[in-house]
Design a protein around this motif. Structure first.
Motif, short mmCIF file in Angstrom:
data_model
loop_
_atom_site.label_atom_id
_atom_site.label_comp_id
_atom_site.label_asym_id
_atom_site.label_seq_id
_atom_site.Cartn_x
_atom_site.Cartn_y
_atom_site.Cartn_z
N SER A 1 0.87 -1.39 -0.14
CA SER A 1 0.08 0.05 -0.08
C SER A 1 0.78 1.06 -0.26
O SER A 1 0.36 2.33 -0.45
N THR A 2 2.02 1.36 0.45
CA THR A 2 2.97 2.34 0.37
C THR A 2 3.83 2.24 -0.80
O THR A 2 4.78 3.18 -0.89
N THR A 3 3.74 1.44 -1.84
CA THR A 3 4.55 1.52 -2.88
C THR A 3 3.83 1.93 -4.11
O THR A 3 2.62 2.25 -4.32
N ARG A 4 4.71 2.11 -5.17
CA ARG A 4 4.15 2.72 -6.45
C ARG A 4 2.97 1.47 -7.01
O ARG A 4 2.14 1.97 -7.85
N TYR A 5 2.74 0.41 -6.43
CA TYR A 5 1.81 -0.63 -6.85
C TYR A 5 0.67 -0.57 -6.18
O TYR A 5 -0.25 -1.46 -6.12
N GLY B 1 -3.94 -3.17 -4.67
CA GLY B 1 -5.39 -3.21 -4.06
C GLY B 1 -6.34 -3.47 -4.86
O GLY B 1 -7.20 -4.49 -4.40
N GLU B 2 -6.78 -2.73 -5.84
CA GLU B 2 -8.06 -3.05 -6.46
C GLU B 2 -7.95 -4.50 -7.25
O GLU B 2 -8.91 -5.41 -7.19
N GLY B 3 -6.65 -4.91 -7.99
CA GLY B 3 -6.72 -6.05 -8.80
C GLY B 3 -6.27 -7.39 -7.86
O GLY B 3 -7.20 -8.26 -8.20
N ILE B 4 -5.96 -7.16 -6.67
CA ILE B 4 -5.79 -8.47 -5.89
C ILE B 4 -7.24 -8.68 -4.99
O ILE B 4 -7.69 -9.78 -4.91
#
Length: 335
Positions: free
Chosen positions: A247-251, A256-259
């Motif tokens: 959650s604190t990364t560029r991803y 969040g949404e994809g997983i």
């Protein structure tokens, strides 16, 4: 070796013209509103794909025009780029696709020659010869090693996943090494992000299969920005923990949404769309560079996304999917 960015002036000028021919959101909206695959082809007849349509005898042959278009784009870009070897790094993904098909044809007794891509960085006839004769000596060292590993280990394990694993590793090792040699932080950043997104997808599949950390360690690609050790550590944790740690990364948005959709549906459809959109956003940052490699690589990705979107619409129409179901799968356009 680094090349003066001013040498890209002509190529970037060409790209600016080609960008005007990319299909925009309006064109895709019209394709989505079409009542059949045949009607979608009528929309494509108004675009740069029109020259190919006369060759089709039916809508089901649409894949032919998509492959020809991408092959022509790659050939043009290798000619106009001051560093064609870097453009070839993009084309290399089609070579690795072809090798996967050829190895599986050879070892699994299938015949899928219709899905071979007509043009990559290595001529198709050379790939066929290498697999048939089990001779990879003329290939770059990384590909030679991957081919020989497959020859040695597949006969023992009979696991087709090994083919994908060794070839994917070879692809990104070659890409990352070449980007570093060219001193292109832009290209290196692109390939690192692609590795991370592939590794996230791999993590979810391995977790769903209930495989071990040793299996995951073998399956993860090296060279990304997310440490492999983190994913190994999280394999036995909940997916909520993975989302929290990213959650604190560029991803954060992708994961969040994809997983969460993966958790709800067990499919990676949303994650794959978000991953492609993430790469598009990364490449858009270099689109307006007046000189340099960035606009060329951005355009090649834009073309790949465009072709993927056309394929999604055509397959959806052929299979009678609802318009909204197709729309939610479409990738963001580059422009």
């Amino acid at each position: 070796m680094a090349v003066s960015k001013t040498k890209y002036a002509y190529a970037v000028g060409r790209v600016r013209v080609l960008e005007t021919r990319l299909l925009d959101k309006g064109k895709f909206d019209r394709m989505l509103e079409a009542t059949s695959a045949g009607e979608v082809l009528k929309v494509l007849a108004e675009t740069s794909y029109s020259s190919y349509l006369a060759e089709l005898t039916g809508a089901y042959e649409f894949e032919t025009i998509l492959r020809k278009e991408m092959a022509n784009v790659l050939a043009d870009f290798e000619k106009m780029s001051p560093q064609p070897e870097l453009v070839a790094l993009i084309a290399l993904s089609y070579d690795l696709h072809n090798l996967k098909v050829l190895f599986k044809n050879k070892y699994l007794g299938v015949e899928n020659t219709d899905i071979l891509f007509p043009a990559g960085a290595i001529p198709l006839h050379r790939l066929k010869y290498a697999v048939e004769d089990e001779n990879f000596r003329e290939f770059p060292e990384v590909l030679r090693r991957a081919g020989e590993q497959i020859l040695d280990e597949f006969v023992v394990s009979r696991d087709p996943q090994l083919i994908d694993l060794y070839l994917d590793r070879a692809l990104f090792e070659l890409r990352l090494t070449s980007a570093q040699k060219a001193r292109s932080g832009f290209l290196e950043g692109l390939f690192q992000r692609q590795v991370d997104l592939l590794n996230l997808n791999t993590f979810l599949r391995v977790k769903k299969m209930g495989r071990s950390k040793d299996f995951l360690k073998q399956a993860l690609l090296p060279g990304g920005l997310i440490a492999g050790e983190l994913l190994l550590e999280l394999l036995d944790e909940s997916l909520e923990e993975l989302i929290s740690r990213l959650s604190t990364t560029r991803y954060s948005a992708v994961s969040g949404e994809g997983i969460r959709e993966w958790m709800d549906t067990g499919t990676a459809t949303r994650l794959e769309k978000l991953s492609d959109d993430f790469i598009t956003a990364y490449l858009q940052r270099g689109r307006h560079s007046p000189f340099g490699l960035e606009p060329l690589i951005g355009y090649l990705w834009a073309k790949q996304v465009e072709i993927k979107n056309i394929r999604l619409v055509m397959v959806g129409k052929i299979n009678g999917l609802p318009t909204e179901a197709i729309r939610e799968r479409l990738r963001n356009v580059y422009l």
